[in-house]
Design an enzyme around this catalytic site. Structure first.
Site, mmCIF file in Angstrom:
data_model
loop_
_atom_site.group_PDB
_atom_site.id
_atom_site.type_symbol
_atom_site.label_atom_id
_atom_site.label_comp_id
_atom_site.label_asym_id
_atom_site.label_seq_id
_atom_site.Cartn_x
_atom_site.Cartn_y
_atom_site.Cartn_z
ATOM 1 N N ARG A 45 8.951 -0.189 -5.866
ATOM 2 C CA ARG A 45 7.784 -0.520 -5.661
ATOM 3 C C ARG A 45 6.728 1.120 -5.950
ATOM 4 O O ARG A 45 7.213 2.091 -6.096
ATOM 5 C CB ARG A 45 6.924 -0.863 -5.072
ATOM 6 C CG ARG A 45 7.186 -1.143 -3.815
ATOM 7 C CD ARG A 45 7.150 0.379 -2.759
ATOM 8 N NE ARG A 45 5.943 0.837 -2.858
ATOM 9 C CZ ARG A 45 5.378 1.870 -3.182
ATOM 10 N NH1 ARG A 45 6.114 3.182 -3.046
ATOM 11 N NH2 ARG A 45 3.779 3.041 -3.396
ATOM 12 N N GLY A 46 5.196 0.893 -6.337
ATOM 13 C CA GLY A 46 5.139 1.857 -7.389
ATOM 14 C C GLY A 46 4.669 2.520 -8.542
ATOM 15 O O GLY A 46 5.977 1.766 -9.051
ATOM 16 N N ALA A 47 3.307 2.109 -9.154
ATOM 17 C CA ALA A 47 3.199 2.455 -10.175
ATOM 18 C C ALA A 47 4.406 2.675 -11.343
ATOM 19 O O ALA A 47 4.980 1.999 -12.373
ATOM 20 C CB ALA A 47 1.998 2.407 -10.956
ATOM 21 N N ARG A 86 4.641 -7.979 -12.653
ATOM 22 C CA ARG A 86 3.663 -7.652 -11.340
ATOM 23 C C ARG A 86 2.586 -7.408 -12.569
ATOM 24 O O ARG A 86 2.675 -6.953 -13.384
ATOM 25 C CB ARG A 86 4.025 -6.850 -10.607
ATOM 26 C CG ARG A 86 5.287 -6.922 -9.477
ATOM 27 C CD ARG A 86 5.058 -5.432 -8.499
ATOM 28 N NE ARG A 86 3.946 -5.818 -7.370
ATOM 29 C CZ ARG A 86 3.578 -4.437 -6.917
ATOM 30 N NH1 ARG A 86 4.479 -3.689 -6.526
ATOM 31 N NH2 ARG A 86 3.034 -5.006 -5.817
ATOM 32 N N GLN A 193 3.645 0.440 3.523
ATOM 33 C CA GLN A 193 4.631 1.305 2.609
ATOM 34 C C GLN A 193 3.924 2.729 3.769
ATOM 35 O O GLN A 193 4.015 3.492 2.833
ATOM 36 C CB GLN A 193 3.783 1.409 0.906
ATOM 37 C CG GLN A 193 3.746 0.402 0.463
ATOM 38 C CD GLN A 193 3.468 -0.699 0.605
ATOM 39 O OE1 GLN A 193 2.574 0.046 1.587
ATOM 40 N NE2 GLN A 193 3.395 -1.964 -0.735
ATOM 41 N N ASP A 234 -3.117 2.251 -9.228
ATOM 42 C CA ASP A 234 -1.728 1.762 -10.077
ATOM 43 C C ASP A 234 -2.646 1.406 -11.439
ATOM 44 O O ASP A 234 -2.111 0.785 -12.483
ATOM 45 C CB ASP A 234 -2.100 0.553 -9.558
ATOM 46 C CG ASP A 234 -0.993 0.418 -8.483
ATOM 47 O OD1 ASP A 234 -1.065 0.547 -7.059
ATOM 48 O OD2 ASP A 234 0.243 -0.001 -8.103
ATOM 49 N N ASN A 244 -6.078 0.967 -6.615
ATOM 50 C CA ASN A 244 -4.743 0.966 -5.794
ATOM 51 C C ASN A 244 -4.838 0.313 -4.887
ATOM 52 O O ASN A 244 -5.009 -1.282 -4.805
ATOM 53 C CB ASN A 244 -5.235 2.633 -5.301
ATOM 54 C CG ASN A 244 -4.224 3.091 -4.465
ATOM 55 O OD1 ASN A 244 -3.076 3.329 -5.951
ATOM 56 N ND2 ASN A 244 -3.824 3.814 -3.846
HETATM 57 O O1 MRU Z 1 2.767 -2.788 -4.022
HETATM 58 P P1 MRU Z 1 2.721 -1.223 -4.175
HETATM 59 O O2 MRU Z 1 3.615 -0.555 -3.438
HETATM 60 O O3 MRU Z 1 3.684 -0.890 -5.610
HETATM 61 O O4 MRU Z 1 1.631 -0.529 -4.891
HETATM 62 C C1 MRU Z 1 1.674 0.718 -4.978
HETATM 63 C C2 MRU Z 1 0.346 1.606 -4.986
HETATM 64 O O5 MRU Z 1 -0.311 0.843 -4.536
HETATM 65 C C3 MRU Z 1 0.451 3.196 -4.565
HETATM 66 O O6 MRU Z 1 -0.662 3.800 -4.331
HETATM 67 C C4 MRU Z 1 0.259 3.616 -6.737
HETATM 68 O O7 MRU Z 1 1.323 2.644 -7.158
HETATM 69 C C5 MRU Z 1 0.272 4.794 -6.708
HETATM 70 S S1 MRU Z 1 2.225 5.354 -7.508
HETATM 71 C C6 MRU Z 1 2.011 6.512 -7.264
#
Ligand code: MRU
Length: 343
Positions: A45-47, A86, A193, A234, A244
């Site tokens: 996960r994480g963009a 997603r 997270q 994101d 985000n």
């Molecule tokens: O649902 P997630 O864990 O994928 O969400 C991630 C976030 O919101 C992070 O803060 C965002 O992707 C920044 S990651 C460098």
């Protein structure tokens, strides 16, 4: 360096983020559909990490092809399936566009060449992500003086990227530059997270951190314990509105109220000028069980009504600066983002 995702022996390997911090396990994907499942269920996960997983997943899917006959159709199908994994992280769609551009340049080439070039493109995306984060970190760390007390949210670290991180990349770079920082890590409900991943990364690196629940952010800011807030993103719209992890907006409002800067750190691959404002951004809604349970244990009555948006929008007026690998930009974001994306 923490390794989030890599290609090895014709397979996609990734650290299982669902298992952290209690177990350091790795998942091996032999089929592109397994990569999609890992994106969906937050194994990765994480963009930026989602973008890299998408690129490697497309390369993996195309590698399974034996005859050139249906390559175009197969490529289109794989891309369409990744696009459904997603909806909010811009990097996923950015990675599909990069892979599509590569595929289109290969028109008429033999299948083997297409497969090799797609893999090379995916690996370039992975390498660039780490390089961009290091660049972003080097620029962003100039905003922090020695002794700065920072609050962060969710996980925008090495785990959320191919490595090094965005918001945590800035914190890492400042630490590498010899600055002593203190990081307040918000746990980040519903699936923690911050507590599970950010606290794990910071502890592993020996960066001083204090864990707080999300509803403690107000008191910590009000007591003057925080000098600035830094988060990842994101998706960033053309006017500077930022999607985000849900809860980011509340922190931005708290930052304004308490007169501390609110920084967003993200690579340009997260910026989407086709979204004119935050209202254009699709916000993913996730399963109610993420809210009604914690670590598999029910914390609310069976059958309770749940609302579970995974992200929120922070209006650009609350954002002090956006830190990217191409530089730090400030309001007016409409203009500064347009300039940045032309570079
Ligand atoms: O649902 P997630 O864990 O994928 O969400 C991630 C976030 O919101 C992070 O803060 C965002 O992707 C920044 S990651 C460098």
């Amino acid at each position: 360096m923490i390794k989030t995702i890599w290609w090895q022996d014709n397979q996609v390997h990734l650290i299982d983020q669902k298992a952290l911090p209690t177990a350091e396990k790795y998942v091996v994907c032999r089929d592109y559909r397994e990569v999609i499942r890992c994106i969906r269920d937050l194994t990765i996960r994480g963009a930026p990490a989602i973008g890299v997983a998408t690129a490697l997943g497309i390369a993996l899917g195309m590698r399974a092809l034996e005859k050139d006959d249906d390559a175009d159709q197969k490529f289109a199908k794989i891309c369409a399936l990744f696009a459904q994994a997603r909806p909010t992280a811009r990097n996923l769609f950015w990675a599909i566009e990069r892979m599509r551009g590569c595929y289109e340049r290969l028109k008429g080439a033999p299948l083997g060449e297409k497969q090799e070039s797609l893999l090379a493109e995916a690996q370039a995306i992975l390498k660039e992500d780490i390089a961009n984060n290091i660049r972003l970190g080097a620029q962003g760390q100039t905003l922090f003086a020695d002794g700065t007390r920072i609050l962060t949210y969710c996980n925008a670290g090495a785990l959320a990227t191919a490595g090094y991180g965005t918001a945590l990349g800035v914190i890492r770079a400042a630490t590498e530059a010899g600055k002593k920082l203190h990081v307040y890590t918000c746990e980040t409900r519903p699936i923690l997270q911050g507590a599970r991943l950010t606290a794990w990364e910071l502890t592993k690196e020996g960066i001083a951190t204090t864990l707080i629940t999300d509803n403690m952010a107000g008191v910590v800011l009000n007591q003057g314990k925080v000098d600035c807030i830094i988060v990842g993103a994101d998706r960033i719209a053309a006017n500077g509105d930022v999607a985000n992890k849900v809860g980011t907006y509340s922190l931005a409002v708290l930052a304004r109220e308490n007169q501390v800067p609110f920084y967003v750190a993200a690579p340009t691959a997260t910026i989407d000028l086709a979204n004119t404002a935050g209202t254009d951004i699709i916000i993913e809604e996730r399963h109610p069980a993420e809210v009604s349970t914690m670590g598999g244990i029910r914390v609310a009555p069976t059958g309770i009504n749940v609302y579970n948006p995974a992200f929120d929008i922070t209006p650009h007026r609350f954002i002090t600066a956006i830190i990217t690998e191409r530089g730090i930009i400030r309001p007016d974001y409409q203009q500064s983002l347009a300039r940045l994306m032309k570079q």
